[in-house]
Scaffold this motif. Structure first.
Motif, PDB file in Angstrom:
ATOM      1  N   THR A 170       1.042  -1.214  -0.129  1.00  0.00           N
ATOM      2  CA  THR A 170       0.005   0.051   0.075  1.00  0.00           C
ATOM      3  C   THR A 170       0.930   1.275  -0.095  1.00  0.00           C
ATOM      4  O   THR A 170       0.684   2.171  -0.837  1.00  0.00           O
ATOM      5  CB  THR A 170      -1.024   0.140   1.222  1.00  0.00           C
ATOM      6  OG1 THR A 170      -1.816  -1.091   0.920  1.00  0.00           O
ATOM      7  CG2 THR A 170      -1.772   1.229   1.476  1.00  0.00           C
ATOM      8  N   ASP A 188      -5.792  -1.567  -5.030  1.00  0.00           N
ATOM      9  CA  ASP A 188      -4.981  -2.223  -3.838  1.00  0.00           C
ATOM     10  C   ASP A 188      -5.921  -3.454  -3.179  1.00  0.00           C
ATOM     11  O   ASP A 188      -6.872  -3.451  -3.459  1.00  0.00           O
ATOM     12  CB  ASP A 188      -4.847  -1.394  -2.751  1.00  0.00           C
ATOM     13  CG  ASP A 188      -3.770  -1.468  -1.868  1.00  0.00           C
ATOM     14  OD1 ASP A 188      -3.390  -2.713  -1.929  1.00  0.00           O
ATOM     15  OD2 ASP A 188      -3.214  -0.837  -0.971  1.00  0.00           O
ATOM     16  N   ASP A 189      -5.146  -4.575  -2.725  1.00  0.00           N
ATOM     17  CA  ASP A 189      -5.862  -5.524  -2.193  1.00  0.00           C
ATOM     18  C   ASP A 189      -6.654  -6.121  -3.384  1.00  0.00           C
ATOM     19  O   ASP A 189      -8.097  -6.556  -2.918  1.00  0.00           O
ATOM     20  CB  ASP A 189      -6.596  -5.310  -0.906  1.00  0.00           C
ATOM     21  CG  ASP A 189      -5.717  -4.849   0.265  1.00  0.00           C
ATOM     22  OD1 ASP A 189      -4.809  -5.630   0.348  1.00  0.00           O
ATOM     23  OD2 ASP A 189      -5.933  -3.959   0.910  1.00  0.00           O
ATOM     24  N   ARG A 244       4.567  -3.176   9.155  1.00  0.00           N
ATOM     25  CA  ARG A 244       3.635  -2.595   9.919  1.00  0.00           C
ATOM     26  C   ARG A 244       3.818  -2.909  11.618  1.00  0.00           C
ATOM     27  O   ARG A 244       3.519  -2.067  12.471  1.00  0.00           O
ATOM     28  CB  ARG A 244       2.232  -3.697   9.671  1.00  0.00           C
ATOM     29  CG  ARG A 244       1.069  -3.138  10.278  1.00  0.00           C
ATOM     30  CD  ARG A 244      -0.203  -3.566   9.609  1.00  0.00           C
ATOM     31  NE  ARG A 244      -0.286  -2.877   8.298  1.00  0.00           N
ATOM     32  CZ  ARG A 244      -1.079  -3.007   7.385  1.00  0.00           C
ATOM     33  NH1 ARG A 244      -1.839  -4.483   7.616  1.00  0.00           N
ATOM     34  NH2 ARG A 244      -1.068  -2.776   6.318  1.00  0.00           N
TER      35      ARG A 244
HETATM   36 MG    MG Z   1      -2.275  -2.958   1.967  1.00  0.00          MG
END
Ligand code: MG
Ligand code: ADP
Length: 476
Positions: A185, A239-240, A342
């Motif tokens: 992302t 995205d995704d 993350r």
């Molecule tokens: Mg993502």
């Protein structure tokens, strides 16, 4: 574990399907699961926060009525977000959640759609969900730390972002894949920022937003304007991608993809798996996606992790100059928080918060305490398909070659099915991939094995225990 109410839930879903039509139904309800029913509350689980917000704001009342008709006493519907990775890892949507900024405006001829979406959004409790996919200003190329595992993805992203209007596009589509938290992302949005700064018409959408916009346009009878708007952009970022669902939506997506690519406009897609493993995605879309440049982002090595942490710390220091985090702590975090960007982000945020709340210096001992549960939560062992094959062949006294072979004798078939079942249950691998790893079998064979073993386990206690024992052996 079959929650009570499963049959009623199936009936409710059938009702919804009839009311909403297949496309809308499969877009929003195909991945909703009944978790439990307790007293007057129905607990439903969904895979993403987007879906949770969407269902909460649009379908809660309808669900309440339908559940009320079946169960009488239902007063509440609660939605929860399932973990994307493993059932044992709790969903964590902490500080890394993008901050909503200005949505990318739709191009001029799409104004009708944007307006109708906005009008519909006003009566929603969470209007921001419908405002288009937000861009996070922090996700730029400047803040992306390059390392061995992502250098190709980084270079390709830069290249795509730097193409001047009129220049031929470099790789089309560019397809990035990686497991969660590895920077997909971030890269997509970095491309969006850079391309917008050059005045290109850019649209960044999660696949779910794409679905939403398309369905909303259909309902507002503005699908044509929507299609035109889509085809009028220079750069589409999706995205995704693994969440794209619904036959009509995919058809539209496929048309968009074809017309953009054929018109030499750039398309960039990110997903958690390669195109061939996008099970819910149409074959034509998959092959078109696979026709450009595929780049996998790998897990960061310790050097990259250290640099990401150091970078985060430097940012936090800008906001609060009194903050002190020693190099030893940075090293320790890089060595111990191993899974993804993350988590590294979360770790730094945690340390900063701890420091601000307690006034304690950020030293090693404090880091160990503050991050203890983060480390533990991250520790579920990664089970590999090879481990499963090894353990199962040992347990049933067959060879690994037998497991992968085409032999169909019972002594081999059952262990093979058990191994395939365990691969589905204990690893994040898709059915087609598991099939490939078991002597190039079709994904339907894997599905059949999974169902068969589930069936046997629910009918036979001893068998269920045996499976459970194998699971524990593998999962630690
Ligand atoms: Mg993502
Ligand atoms: P994905 O979309 O692959 O799940 P994200 O792009 O959301 O992952 O990344 C998760 C977090 O980790 C974000 O805050 C992102 O900025 C950070 N991150 C991941 N990789 C890097 C990197 N190489 N450099 C800097 N930050 C990174």
């Amino acid at each position: 574990m079959v929650p009570t109410g499963r049959e009623e839930w199936d009936r409710i879903k059938a009702r919804l399907r009839a009311e909403l039509g297949e496309d809308v139904f499969s877009s929003w309800f195909a991945r909703v699961e009944l978790a439990s029913i307790e007293a007057d509350t129905v607990h439903l689980s969904v895979p993403t926060r987007f879906l949770k917000n969407w269902l909460q704001s649009r379908y809660r009342d309808r669900l309440l009525t339908l559940f009320g008709e079946s169960f009488g006493t239902i007063r509440q519907i609660e939605f929860s977000v399932r973990s994307a990775i493993r059932p044992s890892a709790a969903p964590r949507e902490t500080a890394a959640e993008p901050v909503a900024t200005r949505p990318i405006p739709f191009p001029a001829n799409g104004r009708a759609v944007a307006a109708s979406v906005a009008a519909r959004a006003t009566d929603d409790r969470e209007a921001d969900v419908l405002a288009g996919s937000p861009l996070d200003a922090r996700y730029s190329f400047d803040t992306f730390v390059e390392g061995r595992s992502n250098s190709l993805a980084f270079a390709a992203a830069r290249r795509v972002a730097d193409v001047r209007p009129g220049e031929p596009v470099a790789f089309n589509p560019l397809y990035l894949h990686a497991s969660v938290g590895l920077g997909k992302t971030h890269l997509l949005q970095a491309i969006a920022h850079a391309a917008r700064a050059q005045g290109r018409r850019v649209l960044y959408l999660t696949a779910e937003h794409f679905m939403y916009r398309f369905v909303a346009a259909l309902m507002a009878q503005s699908a044509i304007a929507f299609k035109e708007a889509l085809r009028g952009i220079d750069l589409l970022l999706i995205d995704d991608m693994q969440f794209l669902q619904g036959r009509q939506v995919q058809q539209e997506f496929c048309h968009t993809l074809n017309s953009l690519i054929d018109g030499a406009r750039q398309v960039v897609v990110a997903a958690d798996r390669p195109p061939a493993d996008l099970e819910t995605v149409d074959e034509r879309v998959r092959s078109r996606l696979a026709g450009g440049l595929l780049v996998e982002v790998g897990a960061p090595d310790v050097d990259l992790r250290r640099r990401i942490v150091a970078h985060r710390v430097a940012c936090a220091k800008k906001a609060d100059p009194r903050l002190e985090i020693s190099a030893a702590v940075i090293d320790w975090v890089a060595e111990n928080v191993v899974s993804s960007g993350r988590d590294l982000d979360g770790a730094v945020n945690r340390l900063v918060a701890h420091n601000q709340l307690t006034g304690q210096q950020i030293a090693l001992e404090m880091a160990e305490v503050a991050l203890r549960d983060l480390l533990r939560a991250r520790e579920p062992r990664k089970v590999k398909i090879e481990d499963i094959q090894r353990v199962v062949s040992k347990h049933f006294n067959v060879t690994k070659a037998d497991l992968l072979s085409a032999r169909r004798t019972r002594t081999v078939v059952r262990p093979r099915q058990i191994a395939m079942y365990l691969a589905k249950a204990l690893t994040p691998r898709s059915l087609p991939e598991i099939g490939r790893r078991f002597g190039n079998r079709d994904h339907t064979t894997v599905l059949h094995a999974v169902r068969k073993i589930e069936e046997m386990a629910s009918a036979d206690r001893g068998f269920a225990d045996e499976i459970e024992m194998l699971k524990r052996l593998l999962d630690g």
